[in-house]
Scaffold this motif. Structure first.
Motif, short mmCIF file in Angstrom:
data_model
loop_
_atom_site.label_atom_id
_atom_site.label_comp_id
_atom_site.label_asym_id
_atom_site.label_seq_id
_atom_site.Cartn_x
_atom_site.Cartn_y
_atom_site.Cartn_z
N UNK A 95 0.82 -1.21 0.00
CA UNK A 95 0.00 0.00 0.00
C UNK A 95 0.86 1.26 0.00
N UNK A 96 0.24 2.37 -0.34
CA UNK A 96 0.91 3.66 -0.37
C UNK A 96 1.59 3.91 0.97
N UNK A 97 2.91 4.08 0.96
CA UNK A 97 3.68 4.20 2.18
C UNK A 97 3.37 5.43 3.00
N UNK A 98 2.76 6.45 2.39
CA UNK A 98 2.47 7.68 3.12
C UNK A 98 1.14 7.64 3.84
N UNK A 99 0.33 6.62 3.60
CA UNK A 99 -0.99 6.55 4.22
C UNK A 99 -0.94 5.74 5.52
N UNK A 100 -1.97 5.93 6.34
CA UNK A 100 -2.02 5.30 7.65
C UNK A 100 -3.09 4.22 7.68
N UNK A 101 -2.69 2.96 7.88
CA UNK A 101 -3.69 1.90 7.92
C UNK A 101 -4.42 1.85 9.25
N UNK A 102 -5.62 1.31 9.23
CA UNK A 102 -6.30 0.95 10.48
C UNK A 102 -5.79 -0.42 10.89
N UNK A 103 -6.16 -0.87 12.08
CA UNK A 103 -5.79 -2.21 12.48
C UNK A 103 -6.34 -3.24 11.51
N UNK A 104 -7.56 -3.02 11.04
CA UNK A 104 -8.17 -3.93 10.08
C UNK A 104 -7.42 -3.97 8.76
N UNK A 105 -6.98 -2.80 8.31
CA UNK A 105 -6.19 -2.73 7.08
C UNK A 105 -4.88 -3.51 7.24
N UNK A 106 -4.23 -3.29 8.37
CA UNK A 106 -2.95 -3.95 8.63
C UNK A 106 -3.10 -5.47 8.58
N UNK A 107 -4.17 -5.96 9.21
CA UNK A 107 -4.40 -7.40 9.26
C UNK A 107 -4.74 -7.97 7.89
N UNK A 108 -5.65 -7.32 7.19
CA UNK A 108 -6.17 -7.89 5.94
C UNK A 108 -5.25 -7.67 4.75
N UNK A 109 -4.59 -6.52 4.70
CA UNK A 109 -3.80 -6.17 3.52
C UNK A 109 -2.33 -6.56 3.63
N UNK A 110 -1.88 -6.91 4.83
CA UNK A 110 -0.47 -7.25 5.00
C UNK A 110 -0.24 -8.52 5.83
#
Length: 451
Positions: free
Chosen positions: A78-93
């Protein structure tokens, strides 16, 4: 260690961000890992705070070895400048990383004990030549065991939140009132959770990042449900550093989080009660909760209580191992002076690795948030550096193990409330300011767009 032990896997406890990074680093070193995850999927603890946004951007929460392991799968960072949510972190990485590790990750596997094979805690004879023995319960509660050449415990501290009581023990009546008490930042986008707090008077106990987040969330709710109000309870007073580094913080989203909490107080959405150490939780005639302080003060009744006073490590399943832990922080003795939250911020805690994380029991390591014990000052990238060093050491590359490959951002404030990516900063020992939720990163309210 004998040749047969050398051929055994390294068992990693926990498939969170640091545990999975440890596995990726071991694979990079041609060492076979086996990750035991208590939950049904990767990053189970992170998923518990999926609604909270990290205050570290994507560029700082993806481990380099993990990224290499993911590359052949077609994974796109994902775009390195953006801030993931916990859900984003779990699902996308994190889940894709676990998938890339394949059968090296076992789910629904809860570790119940770790020892040396044939050697309890007391026995010295040939101790270091014996493999580790790990007991765990698999699906359906089936008891299983496995042998390992080394153990990396990345199980975190999420499952053991600290209580409301100012003594470190649960306040009298706290357990009985559990139907009205939560130990997590509420997900106010969930209709059922929103209904629980809407129009209610809620006490928030804590002075770290999690408390800031809860206050900001409740302030947003109060703008729609005007009878909603928060009572912010601090064990200390309010000073210039209470709200963190603000604009001076090199993690801007973390600084914004403290400012959002300040805005909640300044805007009249929360009242602060300082110097209050909870001794008892009582119920009034209407069933509401009354908090009583150690000094005898009785606060006005509240409908709900959110306790965000920190996390602590579960060491019970490691009891047969010879750990060297600091008596105050429950962190490795060589690491503890470097992370003392009364002394250090992110800019003064230097990166560390195998030397600081070693124990009298050879080849067992506590990493990630668990390595910090009760200290609330942890960043995900600190954990990535830890496991890089440990994997190098286990591969026999001591030069790489002792080489520092990380520069940490500064907080801009020392001695104030602990702010960290992990979603539960400690209240009592909150002088530090480094962190990441679990490892985590906790961030500004999603509605504010901060983190």
């Amino acid at each position: 260690m004998n040749a047969s032990t050398e051929a055994l896997p390294v068992v990693v406890i926990g498939a969170g961000p640091i545990g999975l990074a440890a596995a990726a680093r071991l694979v990079e070193r041609d060492i076979e890992p086996l990750v035991l995850e208590a939950g049904p999927a990767a990053a189970s603890a992170v998923r518990d705070w999926s609604h909270v946004r990290l205050f570290s951007p994507w560029s700082e929460v993806v481990d380099p070895a993990a990224e290499k392991l993911l590359a052949p799968t077609g994974w796109v960072k994902p775009d390195g400048a953006t801030y993931p949510s916990g859900g984003d972190w779990a699902e996308l990485y994190l889940q894709p990383l676990a998938d890339a590790l394949g059968e090296r990750v076992r789910y629904n596997a809860t570790v119940t004990g770790v020892s040396r094979a044939g050697r309890d805690r007391i026995v010295d004879a040939d101790r270091e030549t014996q493999p580790f023995l790990i007991h765990f319960t698999g699906p359906g509660g089936r008891e299983e065991r496995i042998f390992a050449r080394a153990v990396i415990d990345a199980s975190g501290t999420w499952s053991t939140p600290s209580p409301a009581g100012g003594s470190g023990l649960a306040a009298l009546g706290e357990k009985v009132a559990s139907d009205r008490i939560s130990y997590r930042v509420p997900d106010l986008k969930n209709p059922a959770v929103r209904a629980r707090y809407a129009g209610e008077r809620t006490a928030v106990i804590g002075s770290g990042a999690s408390a800031f987040t809860a206050l900001a969330y409740l302030a947003d709710l109060a703008k729609d449900e005007q009878s909603t109000h928060a009572l912010w309870i601090l064990r200390r007073g309010i000073s210039g550093s209470t709200f963190g580094g603000g604009a001076a913080d090199q993690l801007p989203a973390r600084g914004a989080l403290g400012l959002a909490a300040k805005a909640a107080v300044d805007g009249g959405y929360a009242d602060a009660v300082t110097g209050f150490r909870t001794d008892r939780v009582e119920r009034d005639t209407d069933g509401r909760l009354v908090l009583v302080g150690e000094d005898g003060r009785r606060l006005d009744p509240v409908d709900e209580v959110i306790v965000l006073t920190g996390l602590r490590p579960d060491l019970t399943f490691l009891d047969e191992l010879r750990l060297g832990l600091d008596g105050r922080l429950q962190a490795p003795v060589e690491l503890a002076p470097l992370i003392d939250p009364n002394q250090h911020s992110c800019g003064t805690v230097y990166p560390h690795g195998v030397n600081e994380l070693s124990h009298p029991e050879k080849d067992v390591y506590l990493v990630g948030m668990k390595s910090y014990g009760r200290a609330p000052t942890f960043l995900a990238m600190t954990g990535y550096e830890q496991v890089r060093s440990i994997a190098a050491h286990l591969a026999g590359d001591q030069e790489a193990a002792e080489r520092v490959e990380l520069t940490l951002p500064e907080t801009g404030v020392c001695g104030g409330a602990g702010l960290f990516d992990q979603p539960a900063a400690a209240e009592e020992t909150s002088g530090g300011c480094c962190a990441a939720p679990a490892t985590l990163t906790i961030g500004a309210p999603a509605s504010s767009g901060g983190c």
